[in-house]
Design a protein around this motif. Structure first.
Motif, mmCIF file in Angstrom:
data_model
loop_
_atom_site.group_PDB
_atom_site.id
_atom_site.type_symbol
_atom_site.label_atom_id
_atom_site.label_comp_id
_atom_site.label_asym_id
_atom_site.label_seq_id
_atom_site.Cartn_x
_atom_site.Cartn_y
_atom_site.Cartn_z
ATOM 1 N N TYR A 20 0.552 0.919 -8.883
ATOM 2 C CA TYR A 20 -0.377 1.575 -7.888
ATOM 3 C C TYR A 20 0.116 2.539 -6.983
ATOM 4 O O TYR A 20 -0.670 3.352 -6.361
ATOM 5 N N SER A 23 1.439 7.457 -7.470
ATOM 6 C CA SER A 23 0.413 8.577 -7.431
ATOM 7 C C SER A 23 1.001 9.700 -6.729
ATOM 8 O O SER A 23 2.169 9.671 -6.059
ATOM 9 N N TRP A 24 0.307 10.802 -6.661
ATOM 10 C CA TRP A 24 0.908 11.958 -6.197
ATOM 11 C C TRP A 24 0.900 11.820 -4.744
ATOM 12 O O TRP A 24 1.836 12.445 -4.015
#
Length: 84
Positions: A20, A23-24
């Protein structure tokens, strides 16, 4: 029940959380953070550095308890919704 919740929490931390965090947004926030901490700590005296480490350790302990509480609450809500 407590042991079961602890085992689920450990599993989530070790195996699921990193997926999770890929992410960027997370990478953008973390980028350069270690270098910034190193540069900041270089400005501290030895005593200030020890005090900072102690405070960060206490803060980390509190954050771990909060994360565990959120996990347990989410799991409890999931179980409750599963019963509907």
């Amino acid at each position: 029940m407590e042991g079961f919740l602890d085992a689920l929490y450990e599993y989530a931390q070790e195996r699921k959380v990193t997926a999770y965090l890929e992410s960027w947004e997370y990478r953008r926030i973390m980028e350069g953070l270690e270098e910034d901490w190193t540069a900041f700590r270089a400005t501290l005296t030895a005593g200030q550095d020890r005090r900072l480490k102690a405070l960060l350790t206490r803060e980390r302990d509190v954050e771990e308890l909060e994360e565990s509480a959120v996990f347990r609450c989410g799991l409890s809500m999931g179980i409750g919704l599963g019963r509907l």
